[in-house]
Design an enzyme around this catalytic site. Structure first.
Site, short mmCIF file in Angstrom:
data_model
loop_
_atom_site.label_atom_id
_atom_site.label_comp_id
_atom_site.label_asym_id
_atom_site.label_seq_id
_atom_site.Cartn_x
_atom_site.Cartn_y
_atom_site.Cartn_z
N GLU A 24 -6.93 30.08 16.51
CA GLU A 24 -7.60 30.26 15.22
C GLU A 24 -8.46 31.52 15.22
O GLU A 24 -8.48 32.28 14.24
CB GLU A 24 -8.49 29.05 14.91
CG GLU A 24 -7.74 27.73 14.82
CD GLU A 24 -7.75 26.94 16.12
OE1 GLU A 24 -7.97 25.72 16.07
OE2 GLU A 24 -7.55 27.57 17.19
N GLU A 73 10.10 18.99 42.85
CA GLU A 73 11.36 19.68 43.11
C GLU A 73 12.20 19.04 44.22
O GLU A 73 13.29 19.50 44.49
CB GLU A 73 11.11 21.15 43.44
CG GLU A 73 10.80 22.00 42.21
CD GLU A 73 11.24 23.44 42.37
OE1 GLU A 73 11.54 23.85 43.51
OE2 GLU A 73 11.26 24.16 41.36
#
Length: 373
Positions: A53, A296
């Site tokens: 913003e 992983e």
């Protein structure tokens, strides 16, 4: 609900933001004048940079007065690394704010909306909510549970093997997949493997897009219950920090050697199988602002995460090859399903090509009977 074009633009800005913003959410913002002209836009900058913003308001300048702001998350109303966005919006003279989704952070939780409405600003909420939640899925999980969003990832052959019978896994996937994997590592907060992966493959576990170390590196986490990882492993080198999750069963001399390499060694309680309690480990990572945890492998640790019901999302890379060896390690081990009805099924699946490989991505939904103990 139809998504207005300007909100879709804000969503696109958030999704395509070039830099990771964790532990802040990734937000896009667009400011539109009364004649429907876009006068300012932006996305959240990496901490401690400004929120979307504020970036958009700065671009708009005086043209923000009387304009409409489209933003993908409820504006904040508290002092954190930056001042409240609600104050900046009010000071700029914005007349109307459309935001896609409420902010579940306890520091916000409706406070931004209330502050804006108290200043006489009209609020429209909910446009693009589903997409906005997906963009910040890790942020929302962490803010509501305190836990990281866990992504499991593996690369396997067509017959489900992640290595040959000898343990050799270089390379299952192709170069395009490896490039994608390193880009993914730049977007997550921590990457986790089991001790066997370090002992057998000796990976660096760093983010190296385009062959160079990324500026932002994930925390490397190795689960090593008994103290198997050698102190000279590559995981203790390079630009990233390393955490070894172990237990009191690990030898004191091993612990000292690992700490001498600059890694943090942290003991956790054991689960009912005598391994590091993954629930305790994940909770600890959540306290460290790890919003996204990438698991992983190898197959044992992936199986343990699935059995514990801890995986939220899966990236499965399927390579066009057949290994065929009965003793070759599989992508996911663990207790798993005793019957097909207990098997985990992915939701919202997508399929894409990575060179010669196929990437299947989906979300994991746990039901009674398909989570191990």
């Amino acid at each position: 609900m139809t998504i207005p074009d300007h909100m879709q633009r804000a969503l696109n800005l958030a999704r395509e933001a070039p830099d990771p913003t964790s532990p802040n959410p990734t937000v896009g913002a667009v400011i539109v004048a009364a004649d429907s002209t876009i006068v300012g836009e932006g996305w959240t900058q990496p901490p401690p940079g400004p929120h979307a913003e504020v970036v958009a308001l700065k671009a708009a300048g005086e043209r923000a007065r009387g304009a409409t702001l489209y933003v993908t998350l409820e504006p904040c109303n508290h002092h954190g690394r930056t001042p409240p966005c609600s104050e900046a919006i009010i000071a700029a003279g914005i007349a109307e704010v459309h935001y896609a989704v409420d902010d579940t952070d306890p520091n916000v939780a409706g406070g931004g909306r209330r502050a804006l409405e108290a200043a006489g600003i009209r609020i429209v909420a909910g446009e693009g909510e589903t997409e906005a939640r997906r963009i910040n899925e890790a942020f929302f999980k962490h803010r509501t549970t305190g836990l990281p969003f866990v992504i499991a990832k593996f690369a396997a052959s067509l017959d489900g093997r992640i290595a040959a019978a000898s343990g050799d896994s270089r390379w299952v996937s192709g170069p395009e997949t490896r490039d994608w994997s390193h880009r993914l590592r730049t977007r997550i907060d921590a990457i986790l493997v089991g001790s066997s992966t370090v002992v057998v493959d000796d990976p660096l576990l760093t983010a190296r897009p385009d062959g160079a170390d990324a500026k932002r590196q994930p925390l490397r986490v190795v689960v090593d219950t008994r103290g198997r990882v050698p102190p000279m492993a590559q995981v203790f080198t390079g630009p990233a920090k390393t955490l070894i999750a172990t237990s009191e069963d690990a030898p004191p001399e091993w612990r000292a050697a690992i700490e001498a390499r600059g890694a943090e060694v942290l003991s956790f309680p054991l689960d009912n199988r005598g391994r590091v309690d993954l629930h305790a480990l994940v909770a600890e990572l959540g306290t460290r602002d790890v919003l996204t945890l990438l698991v992983e492998g190898g197959g044992v640790i992936l199986g343990a995460f699935f059995d514990a019901g801890l995986v939220d999302k899966l990236h499965a890379v399927i390579a066009p090859m057949i290994v065929g060896a009965a003793d070759a390690p599989t992508a996911v081990a663990g207790a798993g399903a005793d019957r097909m009805a207990q098997a985990l099924r992915l939701q919202e699946t997508t399929v894409e090509r990575l060179g010669e490989d196929i990437l299947v991505t989906g979300y994991v939904t746990y039901e009674e009977g398909n989570v191990g103990d």
